[in-house]
Design an enzyme around this catalytic site. Structure first.
Site, PDB file in Angstrom:
ATOM      1  N   ASP A 258     -11.561  -9.646  -0.326  1.00 65.28           N
ATOM      2  CA  ASP A 258     -10.325  -9.293   0.366  1.00 65.28           C
ATOM      3  C   ASP A 258     -10.198 -10.075   1.675  1.00 65.28           C
ATOM      4  OD1 ASP A 258      -8.072  -8.149   1.372  1.00 65.28           O
ATOM      5  OD2 ASP A 258      -8.971  -6.172   1.774  1.00 65.28           O
ATOM      6  N   LYS A 265      -7.053 -11.296   7.510  1.00 60.22           N
ATOM      7  CA  LYS A 265      -8.003 -10.550   8.339  1.00 60.22           C
ATOM      8  C   LYS A 265      -8.621 -11.479   9.384  1.00 60.22           C
ATOM      9  CE  LYS A 265      -9.626  -7.207   4.895  1.00 60.22           C
ATOM     10  NZ  LYS A 265      -9.143  -6.012   5.610  1.00 60.22           N
ATOM     11  N   ASP A 335      -2.492  -6.965   3.298  1.00 65.56           N
ATOM     12  CA  ASP A 335      -3.874  -6.491   3.385  1.00 65.56           C
ATOM     13  C   ASP A 335      -4.022  -5.060   2.867  1.00 65.56           C
ATOM     14  OD1 ASP A 335      -6.540  -6.646   3.880  1.00 65.56           O
ATOM     15  OD2 ASP A 335      -6.397  -6.460   6.068  1.00 65.56           O
ATOM     16  N   GLU A 337      -3.831  -3.986  -0.054  1.00 61.53           N
ATOM     17  CA  GLU A 337      -3.745  -4.422  -1.456  1.00 61.53           C
ATOM     18  C   GLU A 337      -4.458  -3.471  -2.415  1.00 61.53           C
ATOM     19  OE1 GLU A 337      -6.127  -5.293   0.497  1.00 61.53           O
ATOM     20  OE2 GLU A 337      -7.832  -4.943  -0.823  1.00 61.53           O
ATOM     21  N   ARG A 339      -4.434  -0.235  -2.685  1.00 58.61           N
ATOM     22  CA  ARG A 339      -3.538   0.788  -3.231  1.00 58.61           C
ATOM     23  C   ARG A 339      -2.606   0.198  -4.292  1.00 58.61           C
ATOM     24  NH1 ARG A 339      -1.512   2.100   2.756  1.00 58.61           N
ATOM     25  NH2 ARG A 339      -3.726   1.667   3.063  1.00 58.61           N
TER      26      ARG A 339
HETATM   27  N1  BES Z   1     -10.592  -3.363   2.005  1.00 62.58           N
HETATM   28  C1  BES Z   1      -9.835  -2.982   3.126  1.00 62.58           C
HETATM   29  C2  BES Z   1     -10.362  -1.713   3.801  1.00 62.58           C
HETATM   30  C3  BES Z   1     -11.632  -1.861   4.599  1.00 62.58           C
HETATM   31  C4  BES Z   1     -11.573  -2.343   5.897  1.00 62.58           C
HETATM   32  C5  BES Z   1     -12.820  -1.474   4.091  1.00 62.58           C
HETATM   33  C6  BES Z   1     -12.734  -2.450   6.632  1.00 62.58           C
HETATM   34  C7  BES Z   1     -13.975  -1.552   4.826  1.00 62.58           C
HETATM   35  C8  BES Z   1     -13.939  -2.056   6.102  1.00 62.58           C
HETATM   36  C9  BES Z   1      -8.390  -2.708   2.719  1.00 62.58           C
HETATM   37  O1  BES Z   1      -7.895  -3.495   1.713  1.00 62.58           O
HETATM   38  C10 BES Z   1      -7.563  -2.951   3.937  1.00 62.58           C
HETATM   39  O2  BES Z   1      -7.479  -4.066   4.350  1.00 62.58           O
HETATM   40  N2  BES Z   1      -6.976  -1.892   4.475  1.00 62.58           N
HETATM   41  C11 BES Z   1      -6.169  -1.991   5.648  1.00 62.58           C
HETATM   42  C12 BES Z   1      -4.914  -1.210   5.414  1.00 62.58           C
HETATM   43  C13 BES Z   1      -3.843  -1.443   6.445  1.00 62.58           C
HETATM   44  C14 BES Z   1      -3.335  -2.864   6.347  1.00 62.58           C
HETATM   45  C15 BES Z   1      -2.722  -0.471   6.210  1.00 62.58           C
HETATM   46  C16 BES Z   1      -6.977  -1.415   6.806  1.00 62.58           C
HETATM   47  O3  BES Z   1      -7.699  -0.442   6.621  1.00 62.58           O
HETATM   48  O4  BES Z   1      -6.878  -1.981   7.893  1.00 62.58           O
HETATM   49 ZN    ZN Z   2      -9.247  -4.250   0.406  1.00 66.14          ZN
HETATM   50 MN    MN Z   3      -7.123  -5.313   2.459  1.00 70.07          MN
END
Ligand code: BES
Ligand code: ZN
Ligand code: MN
Length: 489
Positions: A258, A265, A335, A337, A339
């Protein structure tokens, strides 16, 4: 690590015998082992305190004491840690194998022989885990065999079962720990295919992008379109031996890397996003266990395997895609993604499998780490029954779960402007993990029992507990799901 169970008889020839000791009790050394008179002097048996000596004669070359602390306070977690200490110390001593003696007093601790046998065996196997796939010359473990000696058939069954579940945890960790270029969506799907060769009761189907297009899985495809790696949808099935008591489906986020997509990110720790397939790995891990543990349910495992990268063809913020259930989603942050790929996996599950219960596991939000940290997974159960079952299962296996709120007002907050839904809620709404769960709720029938589990905090970087923890993957979920199946009412 190979673990075997045997009767607690006369001590056989072994390079090392391990004796567990509780506080205030003289260590019960096997009569055949001759050790220096002062060996156990002032040994306090504090939890995980070790002491070793060479035996002057007898069948054991060395004797190792492992402390358990006060008998009254010994619990499953303490036993798992003690099992890990025994295995790690044996490895450190460089012996090829060891005998772990579990006398009748030790077998009575913490709920009896079944608990003790399983916990020591789990702790020893999981504690011995090492990741070596990436190394050109992997270091071979020296101690490859442990024999647990104790009384009774229940003890022996528990040792075997603990080893099987621990192996599933290690299998899950191996999937997690592989690098993003090794564990691609295709590699994850291939691992799922291979699981079917472990048991005649398990079958695996893998859907490719052509199949997804036919089914209208625009959300899963929308995430994958920025990657040259094709998406895969894995569907594993386990058929029980006897009559099935119901149908349960586990759904996993198998996002093998990701980068965030166009909503990229930050670089720091981006490498950790190879763990973003941990939910999928847990589902595969549960099926690894189902090859040796019988449960009375028809169990399905659906894993959406995909990558979230950046490319001229990648989904842009604001793009609208349509899911398999006809819902349109405006992708306001590429990001968010997980869901999206889960949405189509959940629709597929509801339409093609129609289970009584759905449990999905996903490293979905950074927010769950803020709320619950690295030792507790966030759960969003739709029934009190499922909540209680998962909290209890988590406590038993040492993978704690705790409920977080999901109300109708949260679901309303996920409505979109140019699509039916938005994949992110407003900043004013807050509750990032709940937003993720609220989005997913639109892809599960109201009358299906369902729980979303956010394992973003617990999948890696967890506290070192001897048998699990540290920087690499934790294998969370596999043992939890099996415990759930075994205790489901
Ligand atoms: N895979 C990430 C969540 C994540 C972040 C897991 C850090 C472990 C450590 C997920 O796909 C993501 O990027 N989520 C975002 C959502 C936001 C953009 C609404 C997040 O948590 O920042
Ligand atoms: Zn993710
Ligand atoms: Mn993500």
């Amino acid at each position: 690590m190979k673990v075997t169970a045997k009767d607690l008889g006369k001590l056989e020839k072994t390079p090392l015998v391990v004796v567990f000791v509780t506080e205030g009790v003289r260590p019960q050394l096997p009569a055949e082992a001759k050790v220096p008179a002062a060996f156990a002097k002032d040994y306090e048996a504090k939890p995980r305190a070790t002491r070793t000596t060479f035996a002057s004669s007898g069948p054991a070359e060395r004797v190792l004491l492992v402390g358990l602390g006060a008998a009254k306070k010994v619990d499953v977690e303490g036993l798992r840690r003690a099992g890990a200490t025994a295995a790690k110390t044996a490895e450190g001593l460089g012996v090829a194998r060891a005998v772990l003696r579990v006398d009748d007093k030790i077998a009575k601790l913490a709920g009896g022989p079944e608990v003790v046998g399983r916990a020591l065996s789990e702790g020893a196997v999981m504690g011995s885990y090492r990741y070596s796939h990436g190394k050109s010359k992997p270091e071979k473990p020296k101690c490859a065999q442990l024999a647990l000696h104790g009384s009774g058939a229940a003890f022996k069954r528990a040792v075997k079962k603990g080893a099987a579940l621990a192996e599933s945890n290690c299998f899950t960790r191996d999937l997690q720990n592989q690098a993003g270029n090794q564990m691609t969506p295709s590699a994850l799907a291939a691992a799922a295919r291979k699981l079917a060769t472990r048991s005649p009761r398990i079958t695996t189907k893998v859907m490719d992008e052509k199949g997804m297009r036919t089914m209208g899985m625009g959300l899963l495809l929308g995430v994958s379109q920025g990657s040259t790696q094709p998406a895969k949808l894995v569907h594993m099935t386990y058929k029980p031996k006897g009559r099935s008591k119901g149908k349960v489906c586990f759904v996993g986020k198998g996002l093998t890397f990701d980068a965030g997509g166009i909503s990229i990110k930050p670089s720091a720790k981006m490498d950790e996003m190879r763990y973003d397939m941990s939910g999928g790995a847990a589902v595969l891990g549960a099926f690894h266990a189902l090859a040796s543990v019988d449960v009375p349910y028809e169990v399905h495992g659906v894993v959406a395997c995909s990558e979230n990268l950046i490319d001229g063809n990648a989904t842009k913020p604001g793009d609208v895609h349509k899911g398999m259930n006809g819902t349109t989603v405006e992708i306001n942050n590429t990001d968010a993604e997980g869901r999206l790929i889960l949405a189509d996996a959940l629709t597929y599950t509801g339409k093609k499998i129609k289970p009584d219960t759905i449990i999905d596991l996903a490293t979905l939000t950074g927010a769950v780490i803020v709320g619950l940290g690295h030792e507790v997974s966030g759960i969003f159960p739709t029934t009190d029954k499922l909540r209680d079952e998962l909290v209890a299962a988590g406590e038993s296996v040492g993978e704690r779960c705790w409920p977080l709120p999901l109300f109708d007002m949260h679901k309303e907050g996920m409505k979109g402007k140019s699509g039916d839904l938005s994949n992110i809620g407003s900043p004013a709404m807050g509750a990032g993990s709940t937003q993720g769960a609220a989005f997913l709720s639109y892809f599960v029938d109201d009358d299906t029992e369902w729980c979303h589990i956010d394992i973003a905090g617990t999948a890696w970087n967890t506290a070192d507990r001897g048998w699990v923890g540290g920087a690499l993957g934790s294998g969370v979920g596999a043992r939890l799901l099996i415990e759930y199946l075994e205790t489901r009412r």
